[in-house]
Design a protein around this motif. Structure first.
Motif, PDB file in Angstrom:
ATOM      1  N   LEU A  36       0.837  -1.202   0.000  1.00 19.03           N
ATOM      2  CA  LEU A  36       0.000   0.000   0.000  1.00 19.03           C
ATOM      3  C   LEU A  36       0.867   1.244   0.000  1.00 19.03           C
ATOM      4  O   LEU A  36       0.659   2.178  -0.780  1.00 19.03           O
ATOM      5  N   LEU A  37       1.879   1.227   0.876  1.00 21.43           N
ATOM      6  CA  LEU A  37       2.794   2.362   0.957  1.00 21.43           C
ATOM      7  C   LEU A  37       3.547   2.550  -0.355  1.00 21.43           C
ATOM      8  O   LEU A  37       3.751   3.679  -0.810  1.00 21.43           O
ATOM      9  N   PHE A  38       3.902   1.417  -0.976  1.00 19.01           N
ATOM     10  CA  PHE A  38       4.622   1.484  -2.249  1.00 19.01           C
ATOM     11  C   PHE A  38       3.760   2.155  -3.318  1.00 19.01           C
ATOM     12  O   PHE A  38       4.205   3.059  -4.019  1.00 19.01           O
ATOM     13  N   PHE A  39       2.496   1.730  -3.381  1.00 15.50           N
ATOM     14  CA  PHE A  39       1.598   2.311  -4.379  1.00 15.50           C
ATOM     15  C   PHE A  39       1.343   3.790  -4.105  1.00 15.50           C
ATOM     16  O   PHE A  39       1.287   4.605  -5.017  1.00 15.50           O
ATOM     17  N   LEU A  40       1.218   4.108  -2.807  1.00 10.92           N
ATOM     18  CA  LEU A  40       1.005   5.505  -2.438  1.00 10.92           C
ATOM     19  C   LEU A  40       2.183   6.357  -2.874  1.00 10.92           C
ATOM     20  O   LEU A  40       2.026   7.413  -3.481  1.00 10.92           O
ATOM     21  N   GLY A  41       3.394   5.859  -2.564  1.00  9.92           N
ATOM     22  CA  GLY A  41       4.610   6.588  -2.914  1.00  9.92           C
ATOM     23  C   GLY A  41       4.752   6.727  -4.411  1.00  9.92           C
ATOM     24  O   GLY A  41       5.009   7.815  -4.929  1.00  9.92           O
ATOM     25  N   LEU A  42       4.532   5.622  -5.109  1.00  3.44           N
ATOM     26  CA  LEU A  42       4.628   5.632  -6.573  1.00  3.44           C
ATOM     27  C   LEU A  42       3.632   6.629  -7.159  1.00  3.44           C
ATOM     28  O   LEU A  42       3.977   7.458  -8.004  1.00  3.44           O
ATOM     29  N   GLY A  43       2.405   6.549  -6.673  1.00  2.70           N
ATOM     30  CA  GLY A  43       1.357   7.452  -7.157  1.00  2.70           C
ATOM     31  C   GLY A  43       1.730   8.895  -6.901  1.00  2.70           C
ATOM     32  O   GLY A  43       1.594   9.746  -7.770  1.00  2.70           O
ATOM     33  N   TYR A  44       2.252   9.158  -5.701  1.00  2.43           N
ATOM     34  CA  TYR A  44       2.580  10.536  -5.343  1.00  2.43           C
ATOM     35  C   TYR A  44       3.681  11.088  -6.234  1.00  2.43           C
ATOM     36  O   TYR A  44       3.538  12.152  -6.828  1.00  2.43           O
ATOM     37  N   ILE A  45       4.795  10.315  -6.330  1.00  2.00           N
ATOM     38  CA  ILE A  45       5.968  10.822  -7.063  1.00  2.00           C
ATOM     39  C   ILE A  45       5.667  10.946  -8.558  1.00  2.00           C
ATOM     40  O   ILE A  45       5.774  12.030  -9.136  1.00  2.00           O
ATOM     41  N   VAL A  46       5.226   9.848  -9.165  1.00  2.00           N
ATOM     42  CA  VAL A  46       4.977   9.874 -10.613  1.00  2.00           C
ATOM     43  C   VAL A  46       3.832  10.833 -10.946  1.00  2.00           C
ATOM     44  O   VAL A  46       3.900  11.603 -11.898  1.00  2.00           O
ATOM     45  N   GLY A  47       2.797  10.790 -10.108  1.00  4.88           N
ATOM     46  CA  GLY A  47       1.637  11.650 -10.339  1.00  4.88           C
ATOM     47  C   GLY A  47       1.987  13.118 -10.294  1.00  4.88           C
ATOM     48  O   GLY A  47       1.562  13.890 -11.148  1.00  4.88           O
ATOM     49  N   THR A  48       2.794  13.506  -9.293  1.00  5.88           N
ATOM     50  CA  THR A  48       3.152  14.918  -9.159  1.00  5.88           C
ATOM     51  C   THR A  48       4.003  15.379 -10.332  1.00  5.88           C
ATOM     52  O   THR A  48       3.762  16.451 -10.899  1.00  5.88           O
ATOM     53  N   ILE A  49       4.979  14.544 -10.715  1.00  4.91           N
ATOM     54  CA  ILE A  49       5.844  14.916 -11.846  1.00  4.91           C
ATOM     55  C   ILE A  49       5.016  15.053 -13.120  1.00  4.91           C
ATOM     56  O   ILE A  49       5.126  16.048 -13.840  1.00  4.91           O
ATOM     57  N   ALA A  50       4.136  14.071 -13.340  1.00  5.95           N
ATOM     58  CA  ALA A  50       3.322  14.083 -14.561  1.00  5.95           C
ATOM     59  C   ALA A  50       2.410  15.305 -14.586  1.00  5.95           C
ATOM     60  O   ALA A  50       2.231  15.942 -15.622  1.00  5.95           O
ATOM     61  N   GLU A  51       1.841  15.638 -13.427  1.00  5.95           N
ATOM     62  CA  GLU A  51       0.921  16.774 -13.395  1.00  5.95           C
ATOM     63  C   GLU A  51       1.655  18.077 -13.684  1.00  5.95           C
ATOM     64  O   GLU A  51       1.179  18.911 -14.454  1.00  5.95           O
ATOM     65  N   LYS A  52       2.847  18.238 -13.086  1.00  5.59           N
ATOM     66  CA  LYS A  52       3.624  19.459 -13.334  1.00  5.59           C
ATOM     67  C   LYS A  52       3.964  19.595 -14.802  1.00  5.59           C
ATOM     68  O   LYS A  52       3.845  20.667 -15.387  1.00  5.59           O
ATOM     69  N   ARG A  53       4.374  18.461 -15.393  1.00  5.66           N
ATOM     70  CA  ARG A  53       4.769  18.505 -16.794  1.00  5.66           C
ATOM     71  C   ARG A  53       3.559  18.845 -17.667  1.00  5.66           C
ATOM     72  O   ARG A  53       3.636  19.630 -18.607  1.00  5.66           O
ATOM     73  N   HIS A  54       2.422  18.245 -17.304  1.00  6.75           N
ATOM     74  CA  HIS A  54       1.207  18.501 -18.064  1.00  6.75           C
ATOM     75  C   HIS A  54       0.821  19.980 -18.001  1.00  6.75           C
ATOM     76  O   HIS A  54       0.490  20.595 -19.004  1.00  6.75           O
ATOM     77  N   TYR A  55       0.902  20.551 -16.786  1.00  5.94           N
ATOM     78  CA  TYR A  55       0.556  21.965 -16.642  1.00  5.94           C
ATOM     79  C   TYR A  55       1.476  22.864 -17.451  1.00  5.94           C
ATOM     80  O   TYR A  55       1.038  23.841 -18.055  1.00  5.94           O
ATOM     81  N   ARG A  56       2.774  22.497 -17.466  1.00  7.05           N
ATOM     82  CA  ARG A  56       3.717  23.301 -18.251  1.00  7.05           C
ATOM     83  C   ARG A  56       3.342  23.268 -19.726  1.00  7.05           C
ATOM     84  O   ARG A  56       3.321  24.296 -20.400  1.00  7.05           O
ATOM     85  N   SER A  57       3.015  22.063 -20.233  1.00  7.30           N
ATOM     86  CA  SER A  57       2.688  21.958 -21.654  1.00  7.30           C
ATOM     87  C   SER A  57       1.372  22.666 -21.959  1.00  7.30           C
ATOM     88  O   SER A  57       1.223  23.295 -23.007  1.00  7.30           O
ATOM     89  N   ILE A  58       0.425  22.596 -21.011  1.00  4.17           N
ATOM     90  CA  ILE A  58      -0.845  23.308 -21.212  1.00  4.17           C
ATOM     91  C   ILE A  58      -0.603  24.795 -21.326  1.00  4.17           C
ATOM     92  O   ILE A  58      -1.117  25.475 -22.224  1.00  4.17           O
ATOM     93  N   GLU A  59       0.249  25.319 -20.437  1.00  5.45           N
ATOM     94  CA  GLU A  59       0.477  26.767 -20.443  1.00  5.45           C
ATOM     95  C   GLU A  59       1.176  27.241 -21.706  1.00  5.45           C
ATOM     96  O   GLU A  59       0.815  28.285 -22.264  1.00  5.45           O
ATOM     97  N   THR A  60       2.172  26.476 -22.181  1.00  3.34           N
ATOM     98  CA  THR A  60       2.844  26.916 -23.421  1.00  3.34           C
ATOM     99  C   THR A  60       1.876  26.884 -24.592  1.00  3.34           C
ATOM    100  O   THR A  60       1.855  27.799 -25.409  1.00  3.34           O
TER     101      THR A  60
END
Lengths: 149, 104
Positions: A6-30
């Protein structure tokens, strides 16, 4: 062992999810800056100021976005105390903006998009489960007008 | 075939109305896509398989509507609306409707 996974999935979700969201927002803004010259409005009738109309077409764009495991957990906790569920706010915001950009991409050579409509629906497995949204689809459509140059 | 989601076709005059035309399709996703999507659900982000699937289905529904309009002798469909509803688990219905007209 279960707690560990559970902790592994939480950590994975948090790290990958946050990076992906930031990247997505950057591409949306450009891309949003790129399409600044093409306005999409919700009004139906505008004054064309004497310009001749070359073509009229229906344009649409859609995106299905899902939240990560960590955020879903967070939202579940939020359900206990109530209040603003920020993790779902960004989910919906991303889906709508992405869909709008896709619509504008279709209307690239047009001058204006009239009567833009936004529609959101919960899809997928979790559509019937009441508590979790899971993934949502945003559909944006409108009428693209091209003037004769 | 001209499609618009406003009450007219800008730059053209409506000569004749043919009434409501609609098209719909119910689609379910196949297992592979479902599996991928549930994996993607862990890390979040766009579910490309679903986006494509829904877009394809919507195009099909639109084509059905256009066929119907053509059959009536129309050359444009105005005030087009999209509706989505999930019928059962894993299946959703895409519905498109509008008013068929002849423009000049």
């Amino acid at each position: 062992m279960e707690l560990l996974s559970l902790l592994f999935f939480l950590g994975l979700g948090y790290i990958v999810g946050t990076i992906a969201e930031k990247r997505h927002y950057r591409s949306i803004e450009t891309r949003e800056r790129q399409y600044l010259s093409l306005p999409a409005v919700t009004i139906k009738n505008i004054d064309h100021q004497g310009a001749k109309i070359e073509s009229v077409a229906l344009v649409q764009g859609s995106a299905v976005i899902s939240v990560d495991y960590f955020k879903r957990m967070l939202a579940g906790l939020r359900n206990i105390f109530g209040g603003r569920v920020k993790s779902y706010e960004t989910l919906l915001d991303r889906a709508r903006r992405e869909a709008t950009l896709r619509m504008k991409k279709q209307a690239l050579f047009s001058d204006i998009v009239l009567n833009m409509r936004v529609e959101t629906s919960a899809i997928g497995k979790s559509a019937n489960r009441k508590k979790s949204i899971g993934s949502i689809e945003a559909l944006v459509y409108g009428t693209a007008i091209t003037y004769r140059k | 075939m001209i499609l618009t989601n406003i009450e007219s076709v800008p730059g053209k005059n409506i000569m004749e109305h043919f009434g409501l035309v609609s098209g719909s399709t119910v689609r379910a996703k196949h297992l592979g896509r479902d599996l991928m999507a549930s994996l993607k659900n862990l890390v979040g982000g766009e579910l490309k398989g679903y986006t494509e699937l829904l877009q394809e289905s919507r195009d099909e529904a639109t084509n059905r509507m256009i066929d119907q309009a053509r059959h009536l002798g129309a050359n444009a469909v105005i005030n087009v609306r999209f509706a989505t509803s999930s019928v059962a688990q894993g299946a959703s219905e895409l519905y498109v409707y509008g008013t068929a007209v002849r423009v000049e």
